[in-house]
Design a protein around this motif. Structure first.
Motif, PDB file in Angstrom:
ATOM      1  N   UNK A 198      -2.208  -0.600 -15.628  1.00  0.00           N
ATOM      2  CA  UNK A 198      -2.409  -0.901 -14.347  1.00  0.00           C
ATOM      3  C   UNK A 198      -3.558  -0.260 -13.556  1.00  0.00           C
ATOM      4  N   UNK A 199      -4.287  -0.650 -12.284  1.00  0.00           N
ATOM      5  CA  UNK A 199      -4.877  -0.028 -11.602  1.00  0.00           C
ATOM      6  C   UNK A 199      -4.157   1.308 -11.170  1.00  0.00           C
ATOM      7  N   UNK A 200      -5.134   2.576 -11.379  1.00  0.00           N
ATOM      8  CA  UNK A 200      -4.301   3.750 -10.673  1.00  0.00           C
ATOM      9  C   UNK A 200      -3.931   3.538  -9.402  1.00  0.00           C
ATOM     10  N   UNK A 201      -2.789   4.285  -8.955  1.00  0.00           N
ATOM     11  CA  UNK A 201      -2.471   3.928  -7.429  1.00  0.00           C
ATOM     12  C   UNK A 201      -3.464   4.687  -6.495  1.00  0.00           C
ATOM     13  N   UNK A 202      -4.075   5.719  -6.920  1.00  0.00           N
ATOM     14  CA  UNK A 202      -5.032   6.291  -6.022  1.00  0.00           C
ATOM     15  C   UNK A 202      -6.230   5.194  -5.656  1.00  0.00           C
ATOM     16  N   UNK A 203      -6.613   4.365  -6.700  1.00  0.00           N
ATOM     17  CA  UNK A 203      -7.577   3.666  -6.395  1.00  0.00           C
ATOM     18  C   UNK A 203      -7.452   2.362  -5.591  1.00  0.00           C
ATOM     19  N   UNK A 204      -6.102   2.063  -5.617  1.00  0.00           N
ATOM     20  CA  UNK A 204      -5.657   0.644  -5.124  1.00  0.00           C
ATOM     21  C   UNK A 204      -6.038   0.439  -3.793  1.00  0.00           C
ATOM     22  N   UNK A 205      -5.811   1.106  -2.822  1.00  0.00           N
ATOM     23  CA  UNK A 205      -6.293   0.927  -1.486  1.00  0.00           C
ATOM     24  C   UNK A 205      -7.559   1.155  -1.105  1.00  0.00           C
ATOM     25  N   UNK A 206      -8.272   1.790  -2.107  1.00  0.00           N
ATOM     26  CA  UNK A 206      -9.874   2.082  -1.777  1.00  0.00           C
ATOM     27  C   UNK A 206     -10.276   0.806  -2.400  1.00  0.00           C
ATOM     28  N   UNK A 207     -10.030   0.241  -3.220  1.00  0.00           N
ATOM     29  CA  UNK A 207     -10.613  -1.149  -3.597  1.00  0.00           C
ATOM     30  C   UNK A 207     -10.620  -2.214  -2.718  1.00  0.00           C
ATOM     31  N   UNK A 208      -9.299  -2.477  -1.956  1.00  0.00           N
ATOM     32  CA  UNK A 208      -9.218  -3.366  -1.094  1.00  0.00           C
ATOM     33  C   UNK A 208     -10.096  -2.774   0.294  1.00  0.00           C
ATOM     34  N   UNK A 209     -10.020  -1.869   0.708  1.00  0.00           N
ATOM     35  CA  UNK A 209     -10.924  -1.186   1.596  1.00  0.00           C
ATOM     36  C   UNK A 209     -12.414  -1.444   1.431  1.00  0.00           C
ATOM     37  N   UNK A 210     -12.901  -1.416   0.306  1.00  0.00           N
ATOM     38  CA  UNK A 210     -14.327  -1.477  -0.075  1.00  0.00           C
ATOM     39  C   UNK A 210     -14.553  -3.057  -0.033  1.00  0.00           C
ATOM     40  N   UNK A 211     -13.441  -3.839  -0.221  1.00  0.00           N
ATOM     41  CA  UNK A 211     -14.089  -5.259  -0.207  1.00  0.00           C
ATOM     42  C   UNK A 211     -13.903  -6.002   0.937  1.00  0.00           C
ATOM     43  N   UNK A 212     -12.971  -5.444   1.846  1.00  0.00           N
ATOM     44  CA  UNK A 212     -12.769  -6.244   3.161  1.00  0.00           C
ATOM     45  C   UNK A 212     -13.155  -5.286   4.324  1.00  0.00           C
ATOM     46  N   UNK A 213     -13.683  -4.049   4.326  1.00  0.00           N
ATOM     47  CA  UNK A 213     -13.935  -3.114   5.291  1.00  0.00           C
ATOM     48  C   UNK A 213     -12.763  -3.234   6.259  1.00  0.00           C
ATOM     49  N   UNK A 214     -11.492  -3.312   5.600  1.00  0.00           N
ATOM     50  CA  UNK A 214     -10.330  -3.061   6.436  1.00  0.00           C
ATOM     51  C   UNK A 214      -9.210  -2.383   5.417  1.00  0.00           C
ATOM     52  N   UNK A 215      -8.304  -1.617   5.835  1.00  0.00           N
ATOM     53  CA  UNK A 215      -7.252  -1.100   4.925  1.00  0.00           C
ATOM     54  C   UNK A 215      -6.299  -2.226   4.275  1.00  0.00           C
ATOM     55  N   UNK A 216      -5.793  -2.028   3.399  1.00  0.00           N
ATOM     56  CA  UNK A 216      -4.967  -2.939   2.960  1.00  0.00           C
ATOM     57  C   UNK A 216      -3.688  -2.921   3.951  1.00  0.00           C
ATOM     58  N   UNK A 217      -3.207  -1.674   4.600  1.00  0.00           N
ATOM     59  CA  UNK A 217      -2.111  -1.737   5.609  1.00  0.00           C
ATOM     60  C   UNK A 217      -2.205  -0.577   6.333  1.00  0.00           C
ATOM     61  N   UNK A 250       0.859  -1.196  -0.155  1.00  0.00           N
ATOM     62  CA  UNK A 250      -0.027  -0.041   0.125  1.00  0.00           C
ATOM     63  C   UNK A 250       0.756   1.508  -0.003  1.00  0.00           C
ATOM     64  N   UNK A 251       0.095   2.300   0.227  1.00  0.00           N
ATOM     65  CA  UNK A 251       0.833   3.687   0.081  1.00  0.00           C
ATOM     66  C   UNK A 251       1.795   3.878   1.290  1.00  0.00           C
ATOM     67  N   UNK A 252       1.768   3.213   2.380  1.00  0.00           N
ATOM     68  CA  UNK A 252       2.475   3.450   3.289  1.00  0.00           C
ATOM     69  C   UNK A 252       3.781   2.587   3.571  1.00  0.00           C
ATOM     70  N   UNK A 253       4.065   1.667   2.407  1.00  0.00           N
ATOM     71  CA  UNK A 253       5.039   0.841   2.142  1.00  0.00           C
ATOM     72  C   UNK A 253       6.580   1.651   2.334  1.00  0.00           C
ATOM     73  N   UNK A 254       7.381   1.326   3.315  1.00  0.00           N
ATOM     74  CA  UNK A 254       8.619   2.069   3.508  1.00  0.00           C
ATOM     75  C   UNK A 254       9.641   0.930   3.613  1.00  0.00           C
ATOM     76  N   UNK A 255       9.595  -0.307   3.603  1.00  0.00           N
ATOM     77  CA  UNK A 255      10.687  -1.278   3.884  1.00  0.00           C
ATOM     78  C   UNK A 255      11.637  -1.487   2.857  1.00  0.00           C
ATOM     79  N   UNK A 256      11.290  -1.492   1.502  1.00  0.00           N
ATOM     80  CA  UNK A 256      12.012  -2.141   0.717  1.00  0.00           C
ATOM     81  C   UNK A 256      12.974  -1.167  -0.259  1.00  0.00           C
ATOM     82  N   UNK A 257      12.881   0.215  -0.046  1.00  0.00           N
ATOM     83  CA  UNK A 257      13.416   1.265  -0.772  1.00  0.00           C
ATOM     84  C   UNK A 257      14.693   1.876  -0.266  1.00  0.00           C
ATOM     85  N   UNK A 258      15.081   1.374   0.828  1.00  0.00           N
ATOM     86  CA  UNK A 258      16.079   2.213   1.453  1.00  0.00           C
ATOM     87  C   UNK A 258      17.339   1.176   1.743  1.00  0.00           C
ATOM     88  N   UNK A 259      17.412  -0.052   1.174  1.00  0.00           N
ATOM     89  CA  UNK A 259      18.491  -1.000   1.459  1.00  0.00           C
ATOM     90  C   UNK A 259      19.835  -0.924   0.482  1.00  0.00           C
TER      91      UNK A 259
END
Length: 219
Positions: A178-197, A109-118
């Motif tokens: 690709x699905x626009x990034x702005x819609x990605x997390x919203x689709x998960x939230x709509x399907x599961x009533x929880x955030x992707x992350x 999701x949008x908050x991913x931070x772990x893979x870009x600074x190694x």
């Protein structure tokens, strides 16, 4: 990518494809072996393949064993005031398989931070980790993430895929976009009533949080 890997695992029981992850072919040194009846002048044996540790079981268990080990070692490496909890840390190895570092979730999701600074020497293990992580997360999402019983979870996962397939995508000139990034997390939230992350990886708030708390107990 995770869906593609899981499709191969579902069909063949394993996946060791060379189209994703660390694509470098690593080999061990040549070896000497006595071969009864062999030529007196000797010969040359090819070196052994020194494959990634992430591919030890070829994904038979959706990489859960290696992820659990990496998570356990990552948590053990982070101690004291810098440690937030046990589930967010994963240990990665450098190319020499001696140096070690820890990467930290969230990975999705949008908050991913772990893979870009190694550092670059961890690039190969990072690719293998990301491949394994996506496969395991999507397996969990399909089997466990949508309900107490597997059929409920699978139905919700199928509905999620239909939502992505039916989403309005930008014109890509005939090429699948690709699905626009702005819609990605919203689709998960709509399907599961929880955030992707979420930053705190709360299992009651986000899917990734629930996955990471489930992972140590996975079989």
């Amino acid at each position: 990518g995770g869906l593609s890997v899981n499709l191969v695992i579902d069909l063949f029981g394993e996946c060791n494809t060379r189209v994703d992850g660390d694509l470098r072919e690593r080999r061990s040194d040549a070896r000497e072996v006595f071969v009864p009846g062999g030529l007196s002048e000797g010969g040359i044996l090819p070196p052994n393949l020194a494959d990634s540790r992430w591919r030890e079981f070829h994904g038979k268990h959706h990489f859960l064993r290696m992820l659990k080990e990496s998570q356990k070692n990552g948590a053990a490496s982070v101690k004291g005031k810098d440690r937030k909890d046990k589930v967010r840390y994963f240990q990665l190895l450098a190319d020499d398989e001696i140096q070690k570092t820890v990467t930290e979730a969230p990975m999705l999701g949008k908050g991913a931070a772990g893979l870009g600074t190694l550092p670059p020497e961890y690039f190969g293990d990072r690719l293998e980790f990301a491949r394994s992580y996506s496969s395991a997360f999507l397996y969990w999402l399909r089997e466990k993430g949508g309900g107490r019983k597997a059929p409920e979870s699978r139905q919700k996962f199928a509905d999620l895929l239909r939502t992505f397939a039916n989403s309005e995508l930008p014109d890509a000139g005939g090429i699948l976009a690709e699905v626009p990034e702005s819609n990605f997390d919203e689709i998960f939230a709509g399907a599961y009533d929880r955030l992707l992350s979420d930053p705190e990886l709360d299992p009651d708030v986000s899917l990734e949080g629930a996955f990471l708390h489930w992972l140590p107990k996975a079989r």
